[in-house]
Design a protein around this motif. Structure first.
Motif, PDB file in Angstrom:
ATOM      1  N   ASP A  48       0.864  -1.190   0.000  1.00  0.00           N
ATOM      2  CA  ASP A  48       0.000   0.000   0.000  1.00  0.00           C
ATOM      3  C   ASP A  48       0.895   1.232   0.000  1.00  0.00           C
ATOM      4  O   ASP A  48       2.020   1.199   0.483  1.00  0.00           O
ATOM      5  CB  ASP A  48      -0.981  -0.001   1.173  1.00  0.00           C
ATOM      6  N   CYS A  73       2.426   5.853   8.694  1.00  0.00           N
ATOM      7  CA  CYS A  73       2.126   4.426   8.869  1.00  0.00           C
ATOM      8  C   CYS A  73       3.242   3.585   8.240  1.00  0.00           C
ATOM      9  O   CYS A  73       3.192   2.362   8.261  1.00  0.00           O
ATOM     10  CB  CYS A  73       0.768   4.086   8.250  1.00  0.00           C
ATOM     11  N   HIS A 109       4.088   3.299   5.031  1.00  0.00           N
ATOM     12  CA  HIS A 109       3.821   2.665   3.736  1.00  0.00           C
ATOM     13  C   HIS A 109       4.963   2.922   2.738  1.00  0.00           C
ATOM     14  O   HIS A 109       5.094   2.200   1.757  1.00  0.00           O
ATOM     15  CB  HIS A 109       2.479   3.139   3.168  1.00  0.00           C
ATOM     16  N   GLU A 134      -5.246   2.727   1.375  1.00  0.00           N
ATOM     17  CA  GLU A 134      -5.464   1.750   2.460  1.00  0.00           C
ATOM     18  C   GLU A 134      -6.051   2.434   3.685  1.00  0.00           C
ATOM     19  O   GLU A 134      -6.944   1.897   4.339  1.00  0.00           O
ATOM     20  CB  GLU A 134      -4.142   1.056   2.826  1.00  0.00           C
ATOM     21  N   GLU A 135      -5.556   3.637   3.984  1.00  0.00           N
ATOM     22  CA  GLU A 135      -5.960   4.302   5.230  1.00  0.00           C
ATOM     23  C   GLU A 135      -7.442   4.649   5.243  1.00  0.00           C
ATOM     24  O   GLU A 135      -8.041   4.775   6.302  1.00  0.00           O
ATOM     25  CB  GLU A 135      -5.130   5.573   5.446  1.00  0.00           C
ATOM     26  N   HIS A 192       3.448  -5.373   6.952  1.00  0.00           N
ATOM     27  CA  HIS A 192       3.292  -4.034   7.519  1.00  0.00           C
ATOM     28  C   HIS A 192       4.394  -3.801   8.524  1.00  0.00           C
ATOM     29  O   HIS A 192       4.732  -4.700   9.287  1.00  0.00           O
ATOM     30  CB  HIS A 192       1.923  -3.873   8.194  1.00  0.00           C
ATOM     31  N   GLU A 215      -7.140  -3.434   8.295  1.00  0.00           N
ATOM     32  CA  GLU A 215      -6.311  -3.390   7.073  1.00  0.00           C
ATOM     33  C   GLU A 215      -7.157  -3.943   5.939  1.00  0.00           C
ATOM     34  O   GLU A 215      -7.696  -5.042   6.068  1.00  0.00           O
ATOM     35  CB  GLU A 215      -5.100  -4.304   7.259  1.00  0.00           C
TER      36      GLU A 215
HETATM   37 ZN   LIG Z   1      -0.703   1.032   7.334  1.00  0.00          ZN
END
Ligand SMILES: [Zn+2]
Ligand SMILES: [Zn+2]
Length: 438
Positions: free
Chosen positions: A95, A129, A131, A164-165, A192, A367
């Motif tokens: 992601d 996050c 990514h 994704e968020e 992740h 997720e």
């Molecule tokens: Zn994430």
């Protein structure tokens, strides 16, 4: 040596099965370039479903490696295919979106980007996050797999997922024909970065690993009036307060304590002035669970309690609370299939040693990686964790993640080099094994 002999020589080196050490060395040689890419991605984050620069840059890299690349799948997603003979179809997903967070890490390559969210809010943007580590390790894996092309047989389907968020991206790519226009994978794999693990460790949580996430709005309607004349009104603040209190019994009294569940009322708004009884109260809830039947029981229970308390308060039928589950923002629970979880753990233990392996408990965050497996439960699916908290910080905190920045924190600064090299190695090891020649 002439060119054809050189080519033969190169091919014979590439044909050597990659031992743990040679793969590690090859990735180490790739790291300077990968870290340059990482720092560039980190300094140029893009909000969910607004990814433009990231997919364009990565699509170009993937074409150079010999992948067949399709852009703008599910608005801004990328699908890069490498068909390399008969065999399984392995999908590797990263992601790529960032968050509306103003970075405060103080890193030399910290983001200074500002943008507007889909709701029109002006905000700082940050890869809070991690990514950006996902995207970089995804490319790192693609490089290794392209270089080792004669060691494997099958189809490598590499996807860069937007949004994704906001839980939009996986759905958007599937709706845009991800599994019909390109290929239906037999295996899906992703990782992740993790703040709850020290850098360079790998965590695998078999079965339910991440939660069903639902957002629920309750509009509690009343009959407004003068604060001094309550008998002429139906007070929505008192009714909404009763609803909030009774909702606590869903988890504490109705749910089997062996099934994890959360009901949180995160927002309660009503009224404008001391002496006015308002005619409406608005509640916003987040609801978390793993099993679909628990999710259903919680959502049904919320509707039942809202209505039941309104009846108890004497509200007429046409002023019952309105309960709205925001289905468009729901994320189903992520399930790691047991066979692939177990197999990956064996491969990782052999590659990295047992001391780098961890077994984190399931987490109550969501997720949308979950959606690929849920499309067809015959797919083997795994989302694993790669520890990101720098070792010195981890040790200084005595290994207590509560004392350290979490994912989504403006201070989240993973040991990116450890995350990217470990994740690249881990994904390549699994890919080479799942696609190994007959
Ligand atoms: Zn994430
Ligand atoms: Zn996140």
């Amino acid at each position: 040596m002439n060119r054809s002999v050189l080519a033969l020589f190169a091919a014979s080196i590439l044909a050597q099965p990659a031992s743990a050490a040679t793969l590690n060395e090859a990735i180490r040689a790739d790291m300077p370039q990968l870290m340059t890419l990482y720092r560039d991605l980190h300094a140029n984050p893009e909000l969910s479903m607004q990814e433009v620069r990231t997919p364009a840059r990565l699509a170009a890299e993937m074409k150079k490696l010999g992948f067949t690349v399709t852009e703008k799948v599910g608005k801004t997603g990328v699908v890069a295919m490498m068909k390399n003979g008969p065999g399984p179809v392995l999908m590797l997903r990263a992601d790529m979106d960032a968050l509306p967070v103003t970075e405060q890490t103080g890193l030399p390559f910290a983001s200074k980007v500002r943008a507007k969210t889909a709701d029109g809010v002006d905000t700082g943007v940050m890869h809070a996050c991690g990514h950006d580590t996902h995207v970089t390790a995804w490319l790192g894996t693609a490089r290794r797999m392209a270089a080792a092309r004669d060691q494997w047989s099958g189809t490598l389907m590499m996807i860069l997922q937007p949004g994704e968020e906001t839980s939009e991206g996986a759905r958007a790519m599937l709706a845009d024909g991800l599994f019909t226009r390109f290929a239906k994978p037999s295996h899906v794999l992703g990782f992740h970065d993790a703040a709850v693990l020290p850098a360079g460790t790998i965590g695998i949580t078999p079965d339910y690993a991440l939660a069903n996430v639902d957002s629920v709005d309750i509009t509690v309607r009343g009959v407004g009036g003068h604060g001094a004349l309550p008998a002429t009104t139906k007070d929505p603040i008192v009714l909404a307060s009763r609803i909030v209190t009774t909702l606590q019994t869903l988890v504490s009294r109705e749910n089997d304590p062996l099934n994890p569940a959360v009901v949180t009322v995160g927002s309660f708004h009503s009224g404008a002035k001391h002496n006015i009884i308002s005619d409406e109260a608005k509640l916003q809830l987040t609801v978390r669970s793993y099993k679909p039947e628990v999710r259903k029981a919680l959502l049904d229970g919320i509707a039942r309690i809202a209505r039941g308390e309104a009846i108890a308060a004497g509200m007429p039928e046409d002023r019952m609370p309105i309960v709205h589950v925001r289905e468009a923002q729901s994320t189903p629970a992520t399930f790691n299939t047991r066979k692939l979880s177990q197999h990956a753990r064996e491969l990782f233990t052999a590659q990295f040693g047992a001391e780098r392996m961890a077994s984190p408990p399931p987490a109550m965050v969501g997720e949308d990686f979950s959606r690929f497996y849920l499309t067809d439960k015959s797919i083997e699916s795994l989302l694993f964790w790669v520890g990101g908290t720098p070792r010195d910080k981890w040790d200084a905190a005595g290994g207590d993640p509560l004392k350290l920045p979490s994912l989504h924190s403006p201070f989240w600064a993973p040991d990116a080099e450890a995350v990217i090299s470990t994740a690249t190695e881990a994904m390549t090891v699994v890919a080479l094994d799942l696609l190994k020649k007959g």
